[in-house]
Design a protein around this motif. Structure first.
Motif, mmCIF file in Angstrom:
data_model
loop_
_atom_site.group_PDB
_atom_site.id
_atom_site.type_symbol
_atom_site.label_atom_id
_atom_site.label_comp_id
_atom_site.label_asym_id
_atom_site.label_seq_id
_atom_site.Cartn_x
_atom_site.Cartn_y
_atom_site.Cartn_z
ATOM 1 N N PHE A 7 40.275 -2.481 107.504
ATOM 2 C CA PHE A 7 40.371 -0.941 106.960
ATOM 3 C C PHE A 7 40.440 -0.293 108.305
ATOM 4 N N ASN A 8 39.957 -0.478 109.290
ATOM 5 C CA ASN A 8 40.203 0.117 110.726
ATOM 6 C C ASN A 8 41.422 0.234 111.159
ATOM 7 N N LYS A 9 42.342 -0.991 110.959
ATOM 8 C CA LYS A 9 43.604 -0.927 111.327
ATOM 9 C C LYS A 9 44.532 -0.148 110.512
ATOM 10 N N GLN A 10 44.044 -0.067 109.210
ATOM 11 C CA GLN A 10 44.855 0.785 108.075
ATOM 12 C C GLN A 10 44.800 2.223 108.604
ATOM 13 N N ILE A 11 43.520 2.654 109.159
ATOM 14 C CA ILE A 11 43.408 4.003 109.674
ATOM 15 C C ILE A 11 44.114 4.317 110.814
ATOM 16 N N LYS A 12 44.116 3.326 111.746
ATOM 17 C CA LYS A 12 44.933 3.485 112.938
ATOM 18 C C LYS A 12 46.324 3.668 112.715
ATOM 19 N N ILE A 21 42.624 12.095 110.547
ATOM 20 C CA ILE A 21 41.568 11.575 109.689
ATOM 21 C C ILE A 21 40.237 12.315 110.041
ATOM 22 N N LEU A 22 39.556 13.293 109.161
ATOM 23 C CA LEU A 22 38.511 14.126 109.561
ATOM 24 C C LEU A 22 37.237 13.530 109.549
ATOM 25 N N ASP A 23 37.223 12.503 108.611
ATOM 26 C CA ASP A 23 35.979 11.583 108.739
ATOM 27 C C ASP A 23 36.138 10.262 108.455
ATOM 28 N N ARG A 24 36.259 9.407 109.604
ATOM 29 C CA ARG A 24 36.589 8.187 109.536
ATOM 30 C C ARG A 24 35.678 7.321 108.832
ATOM 31 N N LYS A 25 34.350 7.533 108.615
ATOM 32 C CA LYS A 25 33.655 6.732 107.923
ATOM 33 C C LYS A 25 33.916 7.019 106.356
ATOM 34 N N ALA A 26 34.135 8.387 105.816
ATOM 35 C CA ALA A 26 34.631 8.341 104.444
ATOM 36 C C ALA A 26 35.929 7.924 104.281
ATOM 37 N N ALA A 27 36.780 8.026 105.190
ATOM 38 C CA ALA A 27 38.091 7.247 104.947
ATOM 39 C C ALA A 27 37.967 5.742 104.632
ATOM 40 N N ASN A 28 37.132 5.245 105.570
ATOM 41 C CA ASN A 28 37.046 3.757 105.607
ATOM 42 C C ASN A 28 36.245 3.441 104.075
ATOM 43 N N PHE A 29 35.514 4.435 103.565
ATOM 44 C CA PHE A 29 34.948 4.178 102.220
ATOM 45 C C PHE A 29 36.017 4.183 101.196
#
Length: 209
Positions: A7-12, A21-29
Motif C-alpha cells: 500500500f505504501n508503494k502504491q501511494i508512492k 495525497i492529502l491524507d496518507r492514512k486515509a489513502a492507505n485505508f
C-alpha cells in the motif's frame, strides 16, 4: 508481469505521477479496503493530463478526488440496484396476482399454453417463447428442491403463481409479460402504474413494455 506493490508503494507510485495525497492514512485505508485497481484505474481517465506521453495527473489533482468519484459511482450503482429490485418486486407481484385472479392457482390452469400468445421463435431453444417459459416454470414447480416450493408440494399439493414466480429471474418475468394476451397485460400495467385499464393509452402500453 505486473509486480506486487504494497500500500505504501502504491501511494508512492501515485505521487510520482503528480497526484497529491492529502491524507496518507486515509489513502492507505481506502487502498486496503477498496483496492488500487477499483479506485485508480476505474476513474483516473477523468483526471489525467492528456498532453503528457507518460501517465501523469493534472496539476493539483488529489487522491481524495479519485475516491470521491469511486464513492459517487458506488452510490449510483446501489440506487440503481435498489430501484431495479423495487421494479422487479412490483412486476412479480402484479404478474402473480393477475394470473391467480384470471386463471386460478393450479399450475394446470395458469400454465395452460392456450392462455398465452406464442411469442417469438427462439432458435437457440428451438421453441416459441411461450413454450420455453411454460416448460421451464412447470419444471421448477415440479422439481426444484427449495423452500417454499417443497412445503407447498407436500401441504397444498400445488404451487400458486405467487410462490412459483419467487423462483424466476427478472428476465423471465419480463419475457412472460410479453406473451400475455391483451386483458392480462393491461391489468398488469394498471397494477404497476396505478392507472385504470380505461385510462391506458397505446403510448402508455408501449412505454411500459
Amino acid at each position: 508481469m505486473k509486480p506486487f506493490s504494497d500500500f505504501n508503494k502504491q501511494i508512492k507510485i501515485l505521487e510520482n505521477r503528480n497526484l497529491t495525497i492529502l491524507d496518507r492514512k486515509a489513502a492507505n485505508f481506502a487502498l486496503r479496503n477498496y483496492g488500487y485497481y477499483e479506485i485508480v484505474n476505474g476513474y483516473k481517465i477523468f483526471l489525467l493530463d492528456s498532453s503528457k506521453k507518460v501517465e501523469t495527473f493534472l496539476e493539483k489533482e488529489t487522491f481524495e478526488h479519485l475516491v470521491s468519484l469511486y464513492n459517487l459511482d458506488k452510490q449510483i450503482r446501489n440506487l440503481v440496484m435498489q430501484a431495479t429490485l423495487e421494479v422487479e418486486l412490483s412486476l412479480r407481484t402484479s404478474l402473480a396476482y393477475t394470473l391467480a385472479e384470471d386463471f386460478g392457482v393450479l399450475e394446470s390452469d395458469y400454465l395452460d399454453r392456450k392462455k398465452y400468445n406464442k411469442g417469438k421463435f427462439q432458435h437457440k431453444h428451438k421453441k416459441y417463447q411461450r413454450d420455453f417459459l411454460l416448460d421451464m416454470l412447470k419444471d421448477i414447480a415440479a422439481n426444484r428442491p427449495v423452500e417454499p416450493l417443497n412445503s407447498y408440494r407436500i401441504k397444498h399439493k400445488h404451487i400458486p403463481p405467487w410462490i412459483l414466480f419467487k423462483e424466476t429471474t427478472l428476465g423471465n418475468i419480463t419475457n412472460f409479460i410479453k406473451i400475455l394476451k391483451g386483458p392480462q397485460k393491461d391489468k398488469i400495467i394498471s397494477l404497476c402504474t396505478g392507472l385504470s385499464s380505461s385510462q391506458l393509452t397505446p403510448a402508455d402500453k408501449a412505454l411500459f413494455i
